[in-house]
Structures are given as structure tokens and as C-alpha cells.
Design a protein around this motif. Structure first.
Motif, short mmCIF file in Angstrom:
data_model
loop_
_atom_site.label_atom_id
_atom_site.label_comp_id
_atom_site.label_asym_id
_atom_site.label_seq_id
_atom_site.Cartn_x
_atom_site.Cartn_y
_atom_site.Cartn_z
N GLU A 1 -1.56 3.74 0.31
CA GLU A 1 -2.06 3.32 -1.00
C GLU A 1 -0.92 2.75 -1.84
N ALA B 1 1.72 1.40 -0.72
CA ALA B 1 2.10 0.12 -0.12
C ALA B 1 1.18 -0.99 -0.61
N ALA B 2 -0.12 -0.69 -0.69
CA ALA B 2 -1.07 -1.69 -1.18
C ALA B 2 -0.75 -2.05 -2.63
N LEU B 3 -0.28 -1.06 -3.39
CA LEU B 3 0.07 -1.32 -4.80
C LEU B 3 1.33 -2.17 -4.94
N MET B 4 2.06 -2.37 -3.84
CA MET B 4 3.20 -3.28 -3.83
C MET B 4 2.76 -4.69 -3.44
N GLY B 5 1.49 -4.84 -3.13
CA GLY B 5 1.00 -6.15 -2.71
C GLY B 5 1.02 -6.33 -1.20
N ILE B 6 1.23 -5.24 -0.47
CA ILE B 6 1.25 -5.33 1.00
C ILE B 6 -0.18 -5.25 1.53
#
Lengths: 236, 353
Positions: free
Chosen positions: B228, B230-235
Motif C-alpha cells: 500500500e 508503495a502504491a502511495l509512491m506512485g508505484i
């Protein structure tokens, strides 16, 4: 047009109706705070904005563009950046790698370098520890890292979830001073806090959230003076 | 006093340590017997070790796929042995075609690289398709569910390839340029084994560099730790997962071509034993840990190669080589009993530097 606008947002965790029609706006350059008790839906609101949870109804708009159809990593590319609850730094990556992760979608190497210097100037502690892995940092340092990591993305709006959680008072002050500084430099911030007193002190406007609904909204100073708010969140 | 001791350690612990002590004694006694009998010369031991390293580098390359996927999804992709088989088996047909035209031995390097390209393409595709249709829909399910699916996928692939390519054992053409041995610093090393060891070391170093130093590798490590966040970093987390399967598939294909260089024979079921061995290697090194998988693979290869003649021979066991698989799996059991986190595995409760 508001920078960020939520209109009648309904979100669910499985069958639990967590947000029951949230509407709120954040204007360019403002600090807006969302206060409320545990379980009121504050974090759920931020997760819905970030696209981690898809709302079943309603819209989330950034300068008029609906974000609901985008997945979490696409919302980031629009400039909506979240500092998640509990910091969620990468404990096995170094401090520097963590910060570089924040700039994951950017390719402007020179500008990234400048922003790294800027984050180091905001939090000199991070520069000292840039080669240490994240897991060795103290709670306060981890909050600095999580904040710095978000700044590396050059947010158009920064969503902060409980930045004061679990921190010693002096560190809380430091984080909130930074929030004020950032805002003075033009950053728009949506701040979720359980510590209503602190939040209303730095914010321009506030919303009070209770069991998935907004029950009060208004100017931060007025909310802080409101007898209901005082009784429920400011300890009388 | 005995009563106090018994209180401190429960009976299972005692039995386990007793078994451990007996095994250790057998290993020492067997090795002593073999070495004092002087049955094998120093050169033979060296041969065993080099063969073990070659075999072990193949295990290590396959093990990387298990450990990469486990690191990110916490699932054991038991169909990984078939990912290894599919590429090597398909590349066989290119190899015999090239051999029939004479190209195979005129341009051995180009030919092997072409076979590698075909193997990598097939294995990577199968790994990625497997993720998309068999594992992704089950991502939120309890961990047992994708495990069972993986075993099903493994059988599906074995029998599909048997149906497509036939059930017989097929033999890769010989590479004339790799016949015989080189003399390196006075040590005679079979050319195939030298090539396998060097190539896999290069691949492992490259993979380690990719994971540690590149942006895509950093994204992989970030996803492994917290999807999650990581997704918030744009990944794009799904894309990183696909990349991980692709990377595992590609290294399994490389391992497959090396396997073909050393052992020559391929068939639809060739992935099973190396797959399980590589899984053992990954557990041995600490599953989820890349250097651990490499080390575990090499270690397992050497133990398997030395074990039969060093230990079993000395104990007077006839036909010790028939038992090398038993040694490998005994290692797995011992590691699971005495050090479940593996040689380089970290204690999951304390993720420190």
C-alpha cells in the motif's frame, strides 16, 4: 474551483458503511483539518481520496477532474500525495532510498536533487542518517522521513494522516511547525488529526467527522471555540 | 537434576537434538572412514566440488525465482519447476534444427544464445501468464489457496507439454566446442561446468545489481515490504509483481539451458526434481532473501555432490549415488527443524539492518 472537492462520498469496508455521504472542499493554499474520534472515518476519507478504497457513490475531484476511476498509483501522478497513518516508511531501504522512492514518478534528476537538499534543510536529522536503513530511525525521525518522502513527489496537495501519533510533545511541535512552514511556502494540506486542539490551531478551516458523517464545518478558530467541539474533542 | 532438565526441554526437543547428534556422529564417522581409506584422490574430491558448484549454480538460478516471488507475494510458486522445463524443452527443438543444418557446431556461441533467447521467451511468458490467470485472482485469498493452485498449474503444464512434445526423453545435441576440459591453474575443469559456473555467477551478480541499484529494483523492494505504501509512491504494484515473475522466469530459463549443457536430456517432467531442489535451496538460504538463495543453491549442490561418496561410502552403503536426492531432502528437513528461517534468513519480528 476548489483544488480538491469531495461530493457525497460513500465508502465501504466489505459490508461496513464507513463513509456516509462526505462532502468537503480544500482550496488552493489552505490547511484544512478533519477531526473526530477513533473510527469516525478520517483515515477512510484519505484512503478514498488516494484511491486505495474505491467509493461506491460520490465523486472526488481535483480541479474538476474526477479521481475515482484512477488507481492509487495514478492518483499519485496527479499530485495528490499522502503521508499515511503510522508513517509506513520502508524499513529495509535506506533513508536516502526512501526519499528517492517519494520521487518515483519524476525523471527530472536535477530538480530531484534540489528537492532532496530542500528536504534535508527541513529535517537535518535525515541528512545525518541518509545511509541508515529506515527501520533504525526513532518514531520522530520516521515521521520526518515519511513527510520528506511525500514532499519529494512535489505534491499539489498533501494529505497527512495523524502526523502527531505516538510522538513526544517536542517532536509534535516540530512536525506542526513544519506543517505551518510548508503552508506558508504555498503548500495545500489536508490534515487528519485526533489531537483536535493542535490541528485547529494550525488550520484555516475544519470539519468534524462522526461515524462517517460530517457533523460540523467551519472556520478553525470558530470550531475551536464551539462548545460542542470543546466538550467532545478538546477536553471541556 | 534430570527432572529439572526434562522440565526445561520438552521431550520433542530432546528427541530432535538426539537425532541431530546421531546424524552428526554418522557424518563425522562416515567421512573419517572414507578419508582414511584413501579410496578417492584429492583430484577426485576437487571434481566432486566443481561438479557440485555447477549443479548448485543451476539450483541457485532456479531458487532465485522462488525467493523473488515469495519475497513479494508470500506464496510458493510450485509451478516454477515447470517454468524451468517449458523454456528448455521448447529450445530443444531449435537446438536440433540448428544441429541438423550444421549451424549448431559451426557457431556454438550464437546457437546457445539463440536457444537461450527462445527459452527465456517461453519461460517468461508462461510465468507471466501463470501470474495473470492463476494467481492474481486469488491474491486476497488465504495462503493455502494459491499454493494448491500452483500445484495444479504444475501438473497442467507437465501434461500439456507431454501432450505437445511427446513423452519420450529427448537429448540436446553435443556442443563440440565444449567437449573436454580446460586446465585452469593446474586444475582440470570440464568446459561445460566451467561455462555454467561463470555464466551463472555473472547472472547472479547482474540480478543482485538490478534489485539493489536500479529504480525498478528499488520499486521491487518497496513492494516487497509494503504494497500500500508503495502504491502511495506512485508505484504500479501489479506491474512490479509481473516484473518479478518475468525475472524469475528468465533466470529459470537460463538455468534450463545450463542444465541442458550439462545433462543433455530433457522431457516434460524434468522440472520436478530440480524445482523441488531449488525450493530446498531457497529455504536453506532463507526464503525471500536473494543472496541466501544463491548461497543455498551452491551449498546444496556441493553437499549433494560430496555427500554420497564422503559420508555414505564410508558407512558402507552400497550405491551411494542413488541416495543423493535423499541427502538433499534430509537437508531440507534438518533446516526446517533447527533453523526454519534459513542460513541468511532474518528473524521476521526484528527487521534491522
Amino acid at each position: 474551483m476548489a483544488l480538491l472537492e469531495l461530493e457525497n462520498v460513500h465508502s465501504y469496508y466489505g459490508n461496513i458503511h464507513a463513509l456516509k455521504g462526505i462532502s468537503l472542499t480544500v482550496e488552493q493554499g489552505e490547511i484544512v483539518t478533519l477531526i473526530g474520534a477513533n473510527g469516525a472515518g478520517k483515515s477512510t476519507t484519505l484512503k478514498t481520496i488516494s484511491g486505495i478504497i474505491d467509493p461506491r457513490k460520490g465523486s472526488v475531484r481535483l480541479e474538476g477532474e474526477d479521481l475515482v476511476a484512477y488507481r492509487a498509483h495514478e492518483v499519485v501522478s496527479k499530485g495528490v500525495i499522502q503521508v499515511p497513518e503510522g508513517r509506513r516508511i520502508f524499513t529495509r531501504l535506506t533513508v536516502r532510498e526512501n526519499l528517492e522512492m517519494g520521487a518515483f514518478l519524476r525523471n527530472d534528476t536535477q530538480e530531484i536533487k534540489k528537492d532532496l537538499e530542500w528536504v534535508f534543510s527541513l529535517f537535518p536529522r535525515l541528512e545525518e542518517r541518509q545511509n541508515q536503513v529506515g527501520g533504525t530511525l526513532s518514531g520522530g525521525e520516521q515521521q520526518m522521513l515519511a513527510t520528506g518522502r511525500a514532499l519529494m513527489a512535489r505534491p499539489r496537495i498533501l494529505l497527512m494522516d495523524e502526523p502527531s501519533m505516538g510522538l513526544a510533545p517536542v517532536l509534535v511541535d516540530l512536525i506542526f511547525d513544519t506543517i505551518k512552514d510548508l503552508n506558508e511556502q504555498g503548500m495545500t494540506i489536508l490534515l487528519v488529526e485526533q489531537n483536535a486542539l493542535l490541528a485547529l490551531d494550525v488550520a484555516d478551516r475544519g470539519y468534524v467527522l462522526e461515524t462517517g458523517m460530517i457533523t460540523l464545518a467551519g472556520d478553525a478558530k470558530e470550531l475551536a471555540a464551539n462548545p460542542q467541539v470543546k466538550e467532545a474533542y478538546l477536553g471541556g | 537434576m534430570l527432572r529439572n532438565l526434562l522440565k526445561k526441554y520438552d521431550t520433542t526437543d530432546l528427541v530432535m537434538y538426539l537425532i541431530g547428534a546421531v546424524l552428526a556422529a554418522l557424518v563425522i564417522y562416515g567421512s573419517y572412514q572414507t578419508l582414511s581409506s584413501g579410496k578417492y584422490s584429492g583430484e577426485v574430491w576437487l571434481d566432486f566440488i566443481i561438479f557440485g558448484l555447477a549443479q548448485g549454480s543451476i539450483y541457485a538460478l532456479i531458487a532465485l525465482g522462488y525467493t523473488l516471488v515469495y519475497g513479494i507475494l508470500f506464496m510458493i510458486n510450485f509451478a516454477h519447476g515447470e517454468v524451468f522445463m517449458s523454456g528448455t524443452f521448447t529450445a530443444y527443438f531449435l537446438a536440433i534444427y540448428l544441429d541438423s543444418t550444421g549451424f549448431w557446431n559451426q557457431h556454438p556461441i550464437i546457437s546457445i544464445l539463440l536457444a537461450l533467447v527462445v527459452a527465456v521467451a517461453v519461460s517468461t511468458t508462461i510465468a507471466v501468464v501463470l501470474e495473470r490467470i492463476a494467481y492474481r485472482p486469488l491474491r486476497g485469498a488465504p495462503r493455502l489457496v494459491p499454493l494448491i493452485t500452483a500445484i495444479g498449474a504444475s501438473f497442467f503444464l507437465q501434461y500439456t507439454f507431454r501432450g505437445l512434445y511427446g513423452s519420450g526423453v529427448k537429448t540436446y545435441p553435443d556442443v563440440d566446442a565444449l567437449k573436454g576440459s580446460w586446465n585452469i591453474f593446474g586444475i582440470e575443469i570440464l568446459k561445460t561446468q566451467a561455462v555454467v559456473i561463470v555464466a551463472s555467477v555473472i547472472l547472479m551478480v547482474a540480478l543482485r545489481f538490478y534489485v539493489q541499484k536500479t529504480k525498478a529494483g528499488r520499486a521491487m523492494r518497496a513492494v516487497a515490504e509494503d504494497k500500500e505504501a508503495a502504491a502511495l509512491m506512485g508505484i504500479d504494484v501489479d506491474r512490479v509483481i509481473v516484473n518479478t515473475f518475468a525475472l524469475g522466469g528468465a533466470s529459470a530459463a537460463a538455468a534450463g539451458i545450463m542444465y541442458a549443457l550439462i545433462f543433455k536430456q530433457v522431457n516434460a517432467f524434468m522440472g520436478f526434481i530440480p524445482g523441488i531442489k531449488a525450493f530446498t535451496a531457497a529455504v536453506l538460504g532463507g526464503i525471500g532473501n536473494l543472496p541466501g538463495a544463491m548461497l543455498g543453491g551452491l551449498f546444496l549442490g556441493v553437499v549433494e555432490s560430496l555427500g554420497p561418496s564422503l559420508v555414505l561410502d564410508g558407512l558402507g552403503i552400497p550405491a551411494p549415488y542413488q541416495l543423493k536426492d535423499a541427502i538433499a531432502f534430509l537437508m531440507l528437513v534438518l533446516v526446517l527443524i533447527f533453523r526454519p528461517s534459513g542460513i541468511m534468513g532474518e528473524n521476521l519480528s526484528e527487521k534491522k539492518a
